[in-house]
Design an enzyme around this catalytic site. Sequence first.
Site, PDB file in Angstrom:
ATOM      1  N   GLU A 129      -5.989  -5.010  10.297  1.00 47.59           N
ATOM      2  CA  GLU A 129      -4.978  -3.986  10.585  1.00 47.59           C
ATOM      3  C   GLU A 129      -5.315  -3.294  11.903  1.00 47.59           C
ATOM      4  OE1 GLU A 129      -2.650  -2.541   6.879  1.00 47.59           O
ATOM      5  OE2 GLU A 129      -4.319  -1.208   7.228  1.00 47.59           O
TER       6      GLU A 129
ATOM      7  N   HIS B  57      -9.747   1.319   4.687  1.00 43.32           N
ATOM      8  CA  HIS B  57      -8.475   1.491   5.401  1.00 43.32           C
ATOM      9  C   HIS B  57      -8.695   2.448   6.584  1.00 43.32           C
ATOM     10  CE1 HIS B  57      -4.380   2.684   6.330  1.00 43.32           C
ATOM     11  NE2 HIS B  57      -4.009   1.561   5.746  1.00 43.32           N
TER      12      HIS B  57
ATOM     13  N   GLY C 158       2.775  -1.257   4.291  1.00 44.32           N
ATOM     14  CA  GLY C 158       2.857   0.163   3.961  1.00 44.32           C
ATOM     15  C   GLY C 158       4.287   0.578   3.647  1.00 44.32           C
TER      16      GLY C 158
ATOM     17  N   ASN D 165       0.866  -1.183   0.000  1.00 48.23           N
ATOM     18  CA  ASN D 165       0.000   0.000   0.000  1.00 48.23           C
ATOM     19  C   ASN D 165       0.902   1.232   0.000  1.00 48.23           C
ATOM     20  OD1 ASN D 165      -1.832   2.025   0.468  1.00 48.23           O
ATOM     21  ND2 ASN D 165      -2.382   1.377   2.548  1.00 48.23           N
ATOM     22  N   TRP D 166       0.999   1.857  -1.161  1.00 48.85           N
ATOM     23  CA  TRP D 166       1.932   2.993  -1.285  1.00 48.85           C
ATOM     24  C   TRP D 166       1.389   4.280  -0.683  1.00 48.85           C
ATOM     25  CZ3 TRP D 166       4.531   2.965  -6.839  1.00 48.85           C
ATOM     26  CH2 TRP D 166       5.361   1.828  -6.935  1.00 48.85           C
ATOM     27  N   LYS D 167       0.117   4.283  -0.360  1.00 48.72           N
ATOM     28  CA  LYS D 167      -0.512   5.499   0.170  1.00 48.72           C
ATOM     29  C   LYS D 167      -0.234   6.691  -0.773  1.00 48.72           C
ATOM     30  CE  LYS D 167      -0.322   3.398   4.674  1.00 48.72           C
ATOM     31  NZ  LYS D 167      -0.237   3.530   6.123  1.00 48.72           N
TER      32      LYS D 167
HETATM   33  P1  PGA Z   1       2.618   0.473   7.646  1.00 49.99           P
HETATM   34  O1  PGA Z   1       1.191   0.717   6.962  1.00 49.99           O
HETATM   35  O2  PGA Z   1       3.103  -0.869   7.159  1.00 49.99           O
HETATM   36  O3  PGA Z   1       3.481   1.592   7.216  1.00 49.99           O
HETATM   37  O4  PGA Z   1       2.363   0.460   9.136  1.00 49.99           O
HETATM   38  C1  PGA Z   1       0.307  -0.340   6.774  1.00 49.99           C
HETATM   39  C2  PGA Z   1      -1.007   0.138   6.244  1.00 49.99           C
HETATM   40  O5  PGA Z   1      -1.479   1.207   6.688  1.00 49.99           O
HETATM   41  O6  PGA Z   1      -1.617  -0.508   5.370  1.00 49.99           O
END
Ligand code: PGA
Length: 255
Positions: free
Chosen positions: A167, A97, A236, A11-13
Amino acid sequence: MKKRRKLIVGNWKMNPMTLEKGKDTFKAVKKAAKGLARASVVVCPPYLYLTELAKLSKGEIGLGVQNVSTERSGSYTGEVSADQAASAGAEYAIVGHSERRAMGESDAVVAKKVSVAIQAGMKAILCVGERERDEAGLYLEHLSDQLRNSLHGIAKKEFSRVIIAYEPVWAVGRPDFDAMNGKDLYETNLYLRKVLTGVFGKETAFAAMMLYGGSVNWKNAEDIVKNGEVDGLLVGRQSLEPEGFKEVLSLIDSI
Ligand code: PGA
């Protein structure tokens, strides 16, 4: 639980900042994913990069989006529909999310997004997770409600197109990558399957794909998947660092 191909979703956000950097990262991920025998990789970039990355992927890396509109088409300024995402090459859609729920997305909205993603031919990666854990275990009730309500209106046969991503919000984005440990995850994994059993029956509930997300990196990935008995990871920050991500992929591939 029967053994099947693991799924690692990046998940690149809202990263990286340019298409060029996105292409470079994607190429490195593609290289890292070469030769995996027991794991598949999906990258969920910002919408704007999707078409270009789909050209680079040539089907080797799956592509997904991080959100979809609740509506299929029409006057919804700034929104992107599931059908548009699918036509640009997305096979997966992350929905619900915690960062979107924090912007006000309710379970009802999330359920609608799960539904439109499926209607557009994609697989929905439905995120659920508690904000915090309390000694009395009240969070379990919250988790159960969130999961059931986010699946409201989804028929049993549609559910095969849903992947659950657990999550815990308290574990997302931890600066020290302090993820949940595999042993605790195993218990929550079973609990979520029990909740799903109440909705779709045991067979369907235990056939569901269950991912874990929240501060996964190359140091904790193996414990999470092995001892948590999950089917894969939603990653992430580590998914944007090709070296560490490569290590995650090869560790999971060897489980
Ligand atoms: P993170 O994010 O691995 O940077 O904690 C995970 C996510 O929000 O999907």
